[in-house]
Scaffold this motif. Structure first.
Motif, PDB file in Angstrom:
ATOM      1  N   ARG A 185      16.764  -3.218   7.055  1.00 49.08           N
ATOM      2  CA  ARG A 185      15.482  -2.859   6.430  1.00 49.08           C
ATOM      3  C   ARG A 185      15.647  -1.636   5.541  1.00 49.08           C
ATOM      4  O   ARG A 185      15.181  -1.616   4.403  1.00 49.08           O
ATOM      5  N   ASP A 186      16.318  -0.608   6.045  1.00 50.40           N
ATOM      6  CA  ASP A 186      16.585   0.579   5.227  1.00 50.40           C
ATOM      7  C   ASP A 186      17.405   0.207   4.000  1.00 50.40           C
ATOM      8  O   ASP A 186      17.156   0.700   2.893  1.00 50.40           O
ATOM      9  N   TYR A 187      18.400  -0.643   4.218  1.00 47.97           N
ATOM     10  CA  TYR A 187      19.296  -1.024   3.121  1.00 47.97           C
ATOM     11  C   TYR A 187      18.532  -1.679   1.971  1.00 47.97           C
ATOM     12  O   TYR A 187      18.770  -1.383   0.804  1.00 47.97           O
ATOM     13  N   LEU A 188      17.597  -2.572   2.297  1.00 45.76           N
ATOM     14  CA  LEU A 188      16.862  -3.298   1.262  1.00 45.76           C
ATOM     15  C   LEU A 188      15.785  -2.438   0.609  1.00 45.76           C
ATOM     16  O   LEU A 188      15.508  -2.588  -0.582  1.00 45.76           O
ATOM     17  N   ARG A 189      15.199  -1.543   1.365  1.00 47.88           N
ATOM     18  CA  ARG A 189      14.120  -0.717   0.830  1.00 47.88           C
ATOM     19  C   ARG A 189      14.607   0.568   0.166  1.00 47.88           C
ATOM     20  O   ARG A 189      13.909   1.132  -0.687  1.00 47.88           O
ATOM     21  N   ARG A 190      15.781   1.038   0.546  1.00 43.07           N
ATOM     22  CA  ARG A 190      16.309   2.301   0.018  1.00 43.07           C
ATOM     23  C   ARG A 190      17.727   2.080  -0.521  1.00 43.07           C
ATOM     24  O   ARG A 190      18.708   2.410   0.149  1.00 43.07           O
ATOM     25  N   PRO A 191      17.853   1.520  -1.718  1.00 40.95           N
ATOM     26  CA  PRO A 191      19.200   1.298  -2.272  1.00 40.95           C
ATOM     27  C   PRO A 191      20.039   2.562  -2.339  1.00 40.95           C
ATOM     28  O   PRO A 191      21.269   2.493  -2.223  1.00 40.95           O
ATOM     29  N   ASP A 192      19.398   3.727  -2.503  1.00 41.69           N
ATOM     30  CA  ASP A 192      20.164   4.973  -2.609  1.00 41.69           C
ATOM     31  C   ASP A 192      20.955   5.264  -1.334  1.00 41.69           C
ATOM     32  O   ASP A 192      22.052   5.834  -1.391  1.00 41.69           O
ATOM     33  N   LEU A 193      20.422   4.863  -0.168  1.00 42.88           N
ATOM     34  CA  LEU A 193      21.124   5.124   1.083  1.00 42.88           C
ATOM     35  C   LEU A 193      22.414   4.320   1.179  1.00 42.88           C
ATOM     36  O   LEU A 193      23.373   4.744   1.839  1.00 42.88           O
ATOM     37  N   GLY A 194      22.446   3.159   0.543  1.00 42.50           N
ATOM     38  CA  GLY A 194      23.644   2.331   0.565  1.00 42.50           C
ATOM     39  C   GLY A 194      24.738   2.830  -0.357  1.00 42.50           C
ATOM     40  O   GLY A 194      25.848   2.282  -0.349  1.00 42.50           O
ATOM     41  N   ARG A 195      24.453   3.873  -1.131  1.00 44.64           N
ATOM     42  CA  ARG A 195      25.445   4.435  -2.063  1.00 44.64           C
ATOM     43  C   ARG A 195      26.100   5.689  -1.513  1.00 44.64           C
ATOM     44  O   ARG A 195      26.923   6.303  -2.187  1.00 44.64           O
TER      45      ARG A 195
END
Length: 259
Positions: free
Chosen positions: A81-91
């Motif tokens: 859920r975080d990954y899809l809603r917050r692309p910046d966290l996946g970077r």
């Protein structure tokens, strides 16, 4: 004058050349039942690919079987859920992963391979290890060892920039699941970045995309990636300044002074 409608025969021939939806027909103002059910099924497959579990343990085992020693890392996206809603966290790497990488940094490596789940973990589960299996011999033939192998959860493409910078790699090859489409829910992409560092844009990367059963084969993709790695390291560039000439022989003629 209104152009003639395409014949049913020509539409059939076109359907054989593409998985795209061509000439579906209609029933009144709606799609035929078969076409609607096919669309619904493909849409469900695309959604399932996005939410599929990332088989990082299986990928680590597969890479280990190829003689690599992969390390498992994670981004700051705590869940899907975080990954899809917050692309910046996946970077961005999480704190534990950053420390793990810093401890593993040794001599500067030419090449590191990062495998991340991306937007289609299903694609990575199916294709990533097999692509590395085809790629590794081509890199070895070019005298380019794989210095580090990383398996990263919750990964966006730019996560490779931070990983490469910490490792001191000259080149990163990021294998990651591409955004699922209605005709290809399991498409893998390879992103190549020379001198990776935080803050780069996609203009500074090369991409080999559509690696799946109905797209680029492992051998075709491996040939393109190996060419781009070799030329990128030799010229110290990737992105818009490095054009894929793997099928033309142009770069070889330039390098040898022929022609």
């Amino acid at each position: 004058m209104k152009p003639p409608a395409p014949s049913s025969g020509s539409l059939e021939l076109l359907r054989e050349l593409t998985p795209a939806r061509v000439g579906l027909g209609r029933t009144g103002a709606s799609l035929p039942t078969a076409a609607l059910l096919g669309f619904t099924l493909d849409h469900a497959r695309a959604r399932d690919a996005v939410h599929a579990a990332f088989d990082h343990a299986g990928i680590v085992a597969g890479l280990s079987g190829l003689g690599l020693q992969p390390v498992q890392l994670a981004s700051q996206a705590r869940n899907r859920r975080d990954y899809l809603r917050r692309p910046d966290l996946g970077r961005m790497l999480d704190t534990a992963s950053r420390s793990e990488l810093a401890d593993r940094r040794g001599k500067t490596d030419q090449l590191a391979i990062v495998i991340g789940d991306g937007l289609s973990p299903a694609a990575v589960n199916i294709h990533a290890v097999e692509l590395v299996r085809h790629l590794a011999p081509r890199l070895a033939a070019a005298g380019i060892p794989i210095g580090h192998a990383v398996v990263a959860s919750g990964a966006r493409v730019a996560l490779g920039d931070e990983i490469g910078a910490i490792l001191g790699a000259s080149m990163i090859v990021m294998l990651i699941g591409e955004r699922p489409g209605l005709s290809a829910p399991d498409s893998l992409g390879a992103y190549l970045t020379h001198a990776p560092r935080i803050g780069l844009t996609d203009a500074e990367r090369n991409c080999v995309s559509n690696i799946h059963g109905a797209g680029l084969s492992y051998d075709e993709a491996a040939a393109k990636i190996a060419w781009l790695v070799r030329e990128g390291l030799a010229r110290r560039i990737t992105g818009v300044a490095l054009k894929d000439e793997s099928a033309s022989g142009t770069a070889q003629r330039i390098a040898t002074g022929q022609g």
